[in-house]
Structure formats: C-alpha cells, structure tokens
Design an enzyme around this catalytic site. Structure first.
Site, PDB file in Angstrom:
ATOM      1  CG  ASP A 202      -1.728   1.212   1.428  1.00 52.04           C
ATOM      2  OD1 ASP A 202      -1.475   2.211   0.732  1.00 52.04           O
ATOM      3  OD2 ASP A 202      -2.629   1.189   2.290  1.00 52.04           O
ATOM      4  CE  LYS A 228      -4.329   8.990   0.600  1.00 46.33           C
ATOM      5  NZ  LYS A 228      -4.975   9.521   1.792  1.00 46.33           N
TER       6      LYS A 228
HETATM    7  N1  PMP Z   1      -3.826   3.397   2.616  1.00 43.27           N
HETATM    8  C1  PMP Z   1      -3.315   4.371   3.380  1.00 43.27           C
HETATM    9  C2  PMP Z   1      -2.100   4.090   4.211  1.00 43.27           C
HETATM   10  C3  PMP Z   1      -3.898   5.627   3.369  1.00 43.27           C
HETATM   11  O1  PMP Z   1      -3.408   6.603   4.141  1.00 43.27           O
HETATM   12  C4  PMP Z   1      -5.034   5.855   2.549  1.00 43.27           C
HETATM   13  C5  PMP Z   1      -5.711   7.217   2.499  1.00 43.27           C
HETATM   14  N2  PMP Z   1      -6.101   7.742   3.709  1.00 43.27           N
HETATM   15  C6  PMP Z   1      -5.524   4.809   1.783  1.00 43.27           C
HETATM   16  C7  PMP Z   1      -4.889   3.599   1.838  1.00 43.27           C
HETATM   17  C8  PMP Z   1      -6.735   4.964   0.906  1.00 43.27           C
HETATM   18  O2  PMP Z   1      -6.500   5.853  -0.133  1.00 43.27           O
HETATM   19  P1  PMP Z   1      -7.716   6.324  -1.061  1.00 43.27           P
HETATM   20  O3  PMP Z   1      -8.796   6.786  -0.135  1.00 43.27           O
HETATM   21  O4  PMP Z   1      -7.130   7.417  -1.878  1.00 43.27           O
HETATM   22  O5  PMP Z   1      -8.138   5.142  -1.860  1.00 43.27           O
END
Ligand code: PMP
Length: 410
Positions: A202, A228
């Site tokens: 991830d 992000k």
């Molecule tokens: N994994 C982690 C470690 C995250 O910080 C996040 C976002 N908060 C996500 C997954 C999910 O990302 P998204 O909502 O953009 O799909």
C-alpha cells in the site's frame, strides 16, 4: 534542499485566509493541494483534447488516446516499472487493492490459505482482504505492532515465524498513515518472495513523499492514489508484475477489456486493458502525468528530506506540550505526526485549530483496530508536504497551547 516559500507560489489554494487567518494546511496525508500546472493540464485537456480514448479514429480521440497512454508510460517511469502495461489506472489505492483481492484472490485463495497483514493497515488494506477471505475460506493473520507509542513499528522479530507455508499473500503499508513509520518494504518483500508468497504494498502515504522503485522493492503489486501526490482526485494506480497480471481473471466486465464477445462467452485483452472495463478516467490520468513531472523536478529525495525533517521538528516541538502522547518513532519518520491528549478530544483540537487557520485531521484515520490496540479512540494528525514551513509548525504549537489552556489542560 527544497525552498518551500518558492514552492508555495505554485499552489493557488494555499493563498487564502481561513477565519481571517492565513491558511496553514497540515492535512496532506488525507489529500495534498494541487500545483497550478496540474490544474492547467486538466483544464487544457478538457478545453482541447477531450474525447473518448481507444475506440475513436478522429483527431481528438487519437490525441486523447496518446495523452492517456503517455500518462501510463510516465507513471511507469515514475515508479521504475519495467513496462507501461504493468500500470493499471484505478480510482485510487482503495480500488487498486480491491482489484487484487477480487481478481487474484478469487482465482488463487482456498480454505486453509492465509493472508498476512499487519496491525497498522488502513481499512483499505484490511476490509478487502476480510471480504475475499470470507468468500474463499482463507483466513487472516497479523504481524503485530510493537510498543504502545513512541517506538511503535512492526515487530519484525515475529515475521519469520508468521510466514508459514499456508501464507499465500502478504499485504502491508509502505508508510503508516497514523504512526509515520516507514516500513522496510524491500526486506519484507524479499522474505515473502523467498517463500513464494505474493506481496501487495500500500503506497498511499509513500508515493508522493519519497523515491519509489518497484523493481528495487521487488513487490508483486504496488497501489497508490493520485490525490496524495499533487495529482487530482479520482485517479490512482495499481502496479502489477506483468506475469501476474496476465494470469489474473478480469474483476469487472464491460467495454474496452475484451478481445471478442459472443452471446455466451467472451475473451479478454491482456493487461492493462483487461482491468480497465468501461470508459477510463483518462483526463485525470493525464493530470497525474503532470503531477509526476512536477514532483520529479523538485526531486523525490529532496521531498523525503524536507517532509521528514518537518515531521521530526514537529515531533520535538510538540513533545514539550503538557500531557501529549506522540505516536511513532522519535527519529527518522515520514512527513506526519500523530498525537493525543488524555483530557482533550481530537475533534476539539481540530475545531480550535481551524479557528486559527490550521487544517489538521482528528479521528481514527481508518486505523480502528490499531487505535483500539493503542488504547485510543483517535489521534490528531499533522501531515506535511513540499510547501509547508518550520514557521507553520510554530503556528500549530501556539494553536495547541491555546486549546490546552481553554480546556484547563496546560
Ligand atoms: N492506505 C493508506 C495508508 C492511506 O493513508 C489511505 C488514504 N487515507 C488509503 C490507503 C486509501 O487511499 P484512497 O482513499 O485514496 O483510496
């Protein structure tokens, strides 16, 4: 060294007052602000090139297709993938992980198999595995987090004993979104690979903040979100090793992913099309390519140093506040700091900080099981990016002092 004062000029959203105070945007782990060049690339695409990709033979469609496929090649270069076909565009990290769970998981998992996760996973790297485990009869296992607060990281001494022959897949986060820990991803992938275990990393919190080289990591899958990393929302990536992707079944059916359709049978295209059913989000993918260019001009080593140094400075300054509990390591960390006060709820801290123009995030950060293990209902998180400055940390600390005083906790 980055010059955040100069960089700030590239980000229009930063130049505003919030409740009459200059905005101090410290919610970058949730989503980062966008540089003008990314906004302009998106507008330019809609103003000039917009047309559906792949199936058109007219000029605009060919331009749009070129721009979309160039973005795929750009992202491949950004993470050093061997082949642009290894880049699948998705909605973001969450969808990328769900794709692997649904496609690879449904084809490969059976009763008795084990999926190894860690206790610091975001719900996005946890719930999809729960769903596929229930469907296939596989079970989940967790690599624990050590230490209740300061040194919290993965208990790597436990890893060898947990990587038993039943483990078929190991999914873990590169950087924790609530502890700020950077996990030794290459080492974890090497241990898994030596045992024939598939790895899913991830990369939501790492992709925009440090160099990422999927071949050096030697992972099977790497998932991340554009929003992000200075890209726009609604676009993300699943990197998958080519041989893995070509052996996986589709997870969604529709236009664009087939080579032939009959009334009762269809045949699939290879990756990446096999996993991009329907009209893809080509405009946002093009803007993601511009975000890759922007970050590479700044330099990802320089970004990592800048964000990490700000987080360490914040950790030191915050540790002087009475009654604060800081999570994650004191030393090297990614660009975020999470903290809690026994007497003041995170939502109150965030609300008071907002009055001072400071954007923070408070809550469980989609890490409910980890928060429970740490004995917390949630934390307040300050997260940094290329445009944040040391002076903004002083504004944060002053705001927290005001809040603590209000609640009689200072
Ligand atoms: N994994 C982690 C470690 C995250 O910080 C996040 C976002 N908060 C996500 C997954 C999910 O990302 P998204 O909502 O953009 O799909």
């Amino acid at each position: 060294m980055l010059d955040p004062q100069k960089i700030r000029a590239d980000f229009p959203a930063l130049h505003q007052l919030v409740h009459g105070k200059p905005l101090v945007y410290l919610d970058n782990a949730a989503t980062a602000q966008k540089p003008q060049i990314v906004i302009d690339t998106l507008s330019h695409f809609y103003e000039r090139d917009n047309s559906n990709v792949h199936r058109g033979l007219h000029a605009l469609s060919m331009r749009a297709t070129d721009a979309y496929e160039s973005a795929r090649s750009r992202v491949a270069k950004f993470i050093n993938a061997a082949d642009p076909a290894e880049i699948i565009f998705t909605r973001g990290t969450t969808e990328s992980i769900n794709l692997v769970a649904a496609s690879w998981g449904s084809a490969n998992l059976k009763p008795g198999d084990v999926i190894l996760l860690t206790e610091m996973e975001h719900h996005s790297n946890l719930v999809p595995w729960q769903l596929i485990a229930k469907r296939t009869g596989a079970t989940l296992r967790y690599l624990p987090v050590i230490g209740a607060d300061a040194e919290g990281g993965l208990d790597l001494t436990r890893l060898d004993s947990l990587l038993t022959p039943e483990v078929k897949l190991f999914a873990f986060t590169h950087v924790s979104n609530s502890l700020g820990v950077v996990n030794p991803a290459a080492e974890l992938c090497a241990k898994a690979r030596a045992r024939g275990i598939i790895t899913v990393v991830d990369g939501a919190q790492s992709i925009g903040h440090m160099p990422v080289d999927v071949r050096a990591l030697d992972c099977d899958f790497y998932a991340f979100s554009g929003h992000k990393m200075a890209g726009v929302t609604g676009i993300g990536v699943l990197y998958g090793r080519r041989a893995m992707l070509d052996a996986m079944p589709p997870w969604q059916g529709g236009g664009g992913m087939i080579s032939n359709v009959d009334f009762f049978e269809s045949r699939w295209k290879p990756a990446p099309e096999r996993f991009e059913a329907g009209t893809p989000n080509f405009a946002d993918a093009v803007a993601l390519g511009a975000a890759c260019d922007y970050l590479d001009v700044l330099g990802r080593e320089a970004i990592a140093q800048h964000d990490g140094a700000l987080a360490c400075l914040a950790f030191e300054k915050l540790s002087e506040l009475p009654g604060i509990r800081l999570l994650g390591p004191r030393g090297a960390r990614s660009g975020l700091v999470s903290f809690a006060f026994a007497e003041v709820h995170a939502h109150d801290i965030v609300t008071f900080a907002d009055e001072d123009g400071v954007a923070l995030r408070g809550g469980h950060h989609c890490n409910q099981p980890l928060m429970r293990k740490l004995g917390l209902t949630g934390t307040t998180r300050a997260s940094f990016y290329v445009y944040n400055t040391a002076e903004e940390i002083d504004v944060l600390v002053a705001s927290l002092r005001r809040t603590l005083k209000f609640f009689g906790a200072a």
